[in-house]
Design a protein around this motif. Structure first.
Motif, PDB file in Angstrom:
ATOM      1  N   TYR A   4       0.852  -1.197   0.000  1.00  0.00           N
ATOM      2  CA  TYR A   4       0.000   0.000   0.000  1.00  0.00           C
ATOM      3  C   TYR A   4       0.886   1.244   0.000  1.00  0.00           C
ATOM      4  N   GLN A  50      -7.969   3.425   3.673  1.00  0.00           N
ATOM      5  CA  GLN A  50      -6.554   3.422   4.029  1.00  0.00           C
ATOM      6  C   GLN A  50      -6.353   3.408   5.539  1.00  0.00           C
ATOM      7  N   SER A  93       0.188   4.556   1.941  1.00  0.00           N
ATOM      8  CA  SER A  93      -0.119   4.395   3.366  1.00  0.00           C
ATOM      9  C   SER A  93       0.055   5.713   4.121  1.00  0.00           C
TER      10      SER A  93
END
Length: 446
Positions: A172, A259, A175
């Motif tokens: 990710y 997220q 992030s």
């Protein structure tokens, strides 16, 4: 013709006048820093010697990386690597140097600019925090990087979990977790060892920020007295100060919710709690509200958002955990498609995304974009921690991830349940902490 006895000539007067102006500007800046809760670490400061050693040690450590750049592939040995450099009055150890250098590169940061910011002739600034932590906080003079002292247990925890931290950033790349850029230890004769970390500041650039918050999703001890109206003192406010307000993101809200969920579930895996969601905001200027409408800017933002170099490792992305990842990441790709249609020149078919089509008709790059929960990043400094809403620019990051839910914290949880019945407090189990922070974000965004 000479000047009057004991006086200055015209050139001397100009030089003197210029020096006086510079001193006044410098004095004004130092006074402003004091008002903001920042203190210049000059020769009279108690931390002057320590910060001088930090600068000298960091200059040599980063130079070693410049002279011996890491390869693209980070090895298991790199995570265990310790390099000791001997200086006149101290030695400094650098832990996992190639790993952090790779991360810095993935953030679009050159080693030269990192070195220049950390090791400039300008003094560090001491940040006086209202945190309960016993750590010392320093800022580089340009306020781009934080240096924070840590105890040995916290450093060991970070290094033991560094590999999965890097894997999370690979999976990710956008992030919100704080970006650790270096871990070091200074040893001086007859003194205790000093461990410290270097982090990217979430609140950079901070010149227009008008409010800062430290959010934990609870209520006990979560109020801070605001600075007097008109004051320039920096006060980091807390949860109860934010009540009645919202983070207004519109199209980007689903991305943020997802997220935060991904990052807090990762921290739950680490069995940690008491981390904070840092939040700040500033009003958008008129030109900033419409910068995304430029096709050239759109292409630059797209390249920044999908560039493989924006991931700590150049490997295949992780598969999405569930369908909600794809659903929630649709927002930015829909926005991107709308902007393409609006800005497409007549007779042309410019495509920001490469035309490598997957089995479902989407490009492979777009599939990766969604699977990794990427978003369309703003074309500004520190884009990973900045999200623009319709009227406000928000700075958001997750920090302080070293508190493990061990025996002491379990006892503290039981004691606080008796002390604060019916109230929410920070010391709860990692699953409860994760869920509660996600719920706070969901309830305070629109």
């Amino acid at each position: 013709m000479s000047g009057p006895p004991g006086g200055l000539g015209a050139t001397g007067q100009r030089q003197h006048s210029g020096a006086v102006k510079r001193r006044k500007r410098w004095g004004g800046l130092r006074q402003q820093w004091k008002l903001l809760g920042l203190f210049e670490i000059d020769q009279q400061h108690e931390f002057y010697s320590l910060t001088c050693m930090m600068k000298e040690g960091l200059a040599a450590a980063v130079q070693n990386t410049i002279d011996n750049p890491p390869t693209n592939e980070v090895s298991d040995e790199d995570f265990r690597l310790e390099v000791t450099q001997i200086h006149k009055d101290f030695t400094m150890e650098t832990f996992a140097g190639p790993v952090f250098a790779t991360l810095r590169g993935s953030l679009g940061m050159t080693e030269r600019e990192y070195q220049q910011s950390l090791c400039s002739e300008s003094c560090y600034l001491q940040f006086i925090s209202n945190s309960k932590s016993k750590a010392d906080f320093f800022l580089t003079n340009d306020k781009r990087f934080f240096l924070k002292t840590q105890n040995k247990r916290e450093i060991r925890f970070l290094l033991d979990n560094l590999k999965i931290y890097m894997e999370h950033l690979r999976n990710y790349p956008h992030s919100l977790l704080v970006k650790f850029l270096g871990v070091h230890r200074i040893k001086t004769p007859h003194r205790r060892k000093k461990y410290f970390i270097v982090m990217q500041s979430v609140f950079y650039p901070d010149d227009r920020i008008n409010a800062r918050y430290d959010i934990k999703g609870c209520e006990v001890s979560r109020w801070t007295e605001p600075a007097p109206e008109g004051s320039q003192v920096i006060v980091v406010l807390k949860d109860l100060n934010f009540e009645g307000q919202h983070i207004t993101l519109d199209q980007q809200r689903p991305w943020l919710l997802r997220q935060v969920e991904l990052d807090t579930h990762f921290l739950q895996r680490l069995n940690v709690l008491d981390y904070s969601l840092l939040l700040a905001h500033q009003p958008l200027h008129r030109d900033e509200r419409h910068q995304g409408l430029s096709f050239a800017t759109l292409i630059m933002r797209t390249k920044k958002s999908v560039n493989p170099g924006s991931s700590p490792f150049h490997t295949a992305p992780v598969a999405p955990e569930d369908d909600s990842t794809l659903l929630l990441s649709e927002t930015d790709s829909c926005y991107l498609g709308q902007q393409q249609a609006q800005n497409k020149p007549s007779g042309g078919t410019v495509q920001p995304f490469p035309e490598h089509v997957g089995t479902d008709g989407d490009s492979v790059e777009l599939q990766d974009f969604r699977a990794q929960n990427r978003r369309l990043l703003p074309n500004i400094k520190n884009p990973l921690h900045i999200i623009d809403g319709p009227e406000q620019r928000y700075f958001i990051g997750i920090i302080d991830i070293f508190t493990v839910y061990g025996f002491k914290k379990r006892l503290e949880h039981l004691w606080k349940r008796l002390r604060h019945p019916g109230q929410t407090f920070s010391t709860v189990s990692p699953p409860a902490y994760c869920l509660r922070l996600c719920q706070w974000v969901q309830g305070h965004t629109k």
